[in-house]
Design a protein around this motif. Structure first.
Motif, mmCIF file in Angstrom:
data_model
loop_
_atom_site.group_PDB
_atom_site.id
_atom_site.type_symbol
_atom_site.label_atom_id
_atom_site.label_comp_id
_atom_site.label_asym_id
_atom_site.label_seq_id
_atom_site.Cartn_x
_atom_site.Cartn_y
_atom_site.Cartn_z
ATOM 1 N N GLU A 197 0.833 -1.211 0.000
ATOM 2 C CA GLU A 197 0.000 0.000 0.000
ATOM 3 C C GLU A 197 0.867 1.262 0.000
ATOM 4 N N GLY A 198 1.967 1.241 0.741
ATOM 5 C CA GLY A 198 2.875 2.386 0.761
ATOM 6 C C GLY A 198 3.491 2.630 -0.610
ATOM 7 N N TYR A 211 0.838 4.237 -2.778
ATOM 8 C CA TYR A 211 0.683 5.649 -2.407
ATOM 9 C C TYR A 211 1.801 6.482 -3.028
ATOM 10 N N ASN A 212 3.034 6.004 -2.886
ATOM 11 C CA ASN A 212 4.180 6.740 -3.430
ATOM 12 C C ASN A 212 4.113 6.852 -4.946
ATOM 13 N N TYR A 234 1.325 6.956 -6.856
ATOM 14 C CA TYR A 234 0.320 7.954 -7.199
ATOM 15 C C TYR A 234 0.797 9.360 -6.848
ATOM 16 N N GLN A 235 1.566 9.473 -5.787
ATOM 17 C CA GLN A 235 2.109 10.780 -5.413
ATOM 18 C C GLN A 235 3.072 11.291 -6.490
ATOM 19 N N MET A 252 -4.310 8.496 -4.178
ATOM 20 C CA MET A 252 -3.473 8.621 -2.982
ATOM 21 C C MET A 252 -4.341 8.569 -1.731
ATOM 22 N N GLU A 253 -5.473 9.267 -1.760
ATOM 23 C CA GLU A 253 -6.372 9.286 -0.607
ATOM 24 C C GLU A 253 -6.926 7.890 -0.323
ATOM 25 N N GLN A 254 -7.235 7.148 -1.372
ATOM 26 C CA GLN A 254 -7.714 5.779 -1.188
ATOM 27 C C GLN A 254 -6.628 4.908 -0.561
ATOM 28 N N GLU A 255 -5.395 5.051 -1.038
ATOM 29 C CA GLU A 255 -4.288 4.275 -0.468
ATOM 30 C C GLU A 255 -4.057 4.662 0.989
ATOM 31 N N ALA A 256 -4.201 5.950 1.312
ATOM 32 C CA ALA A 256 -4.048 6.396 2.701
ATOM 33 C C ALA A 256 -5.108 5.739 3.590
ATOM 34 N N ILE A 296 -3.980 2.217 4.213
ATOM 35 C CA ILE A 296 -2.883 2.201 5.179
ATOM 36 C C ILE A 296 -3.414 2.397 6.591
#
Length: 95
Positions: free
Chosen positions: A48-49, A52-53, A55-56, A75-79, A82
């Protein structure tokens, strides 16, 4: 409208959303010695991290503002994923 299964069967997906080649992730999972929930959660958080990275980076490097909005939403979905995994880890650590 086609079902997700139809789409999945017709669409090749060589890379996960975390940017990890599917074959590499499958190999890692096959050889990964899951001793328990903590190890599984650790791997899930790593994946998941990475997503996120990815998509960032994409949101920073894309010039199309509509695409940028999509990547920020991802990114918000991955957050959220997490945070959910962190809560699961807390429950596992309590038991």
């Amino acid at each position: 409208m086609n079902s997700f299964e139809d789409f999945k069967n017709r669409t090749e997906a060589p890379v996960t959303e975390a940017g990890i080649p599917v074959k590499d992730l499958e190999a890692k999972i096959e050889k990964y010695d899951f001793i328990g929930e903590k190890e599984a959660l650790k791997l899930a958080m790593e994946i998941e991290g990475n997503a996120y990275n990815l998509y960032q980076r994409l949101s920073r490097n894309v010039s199309d503002t509509n695409a940028q909005v999509v990547f920020i939403e991802m990114m918000e979905q991955e957050a959220k994923h997490i945070n959910y995994l962190k809560k699961m880890r807390e429950k596992v650590n309590e038991s």
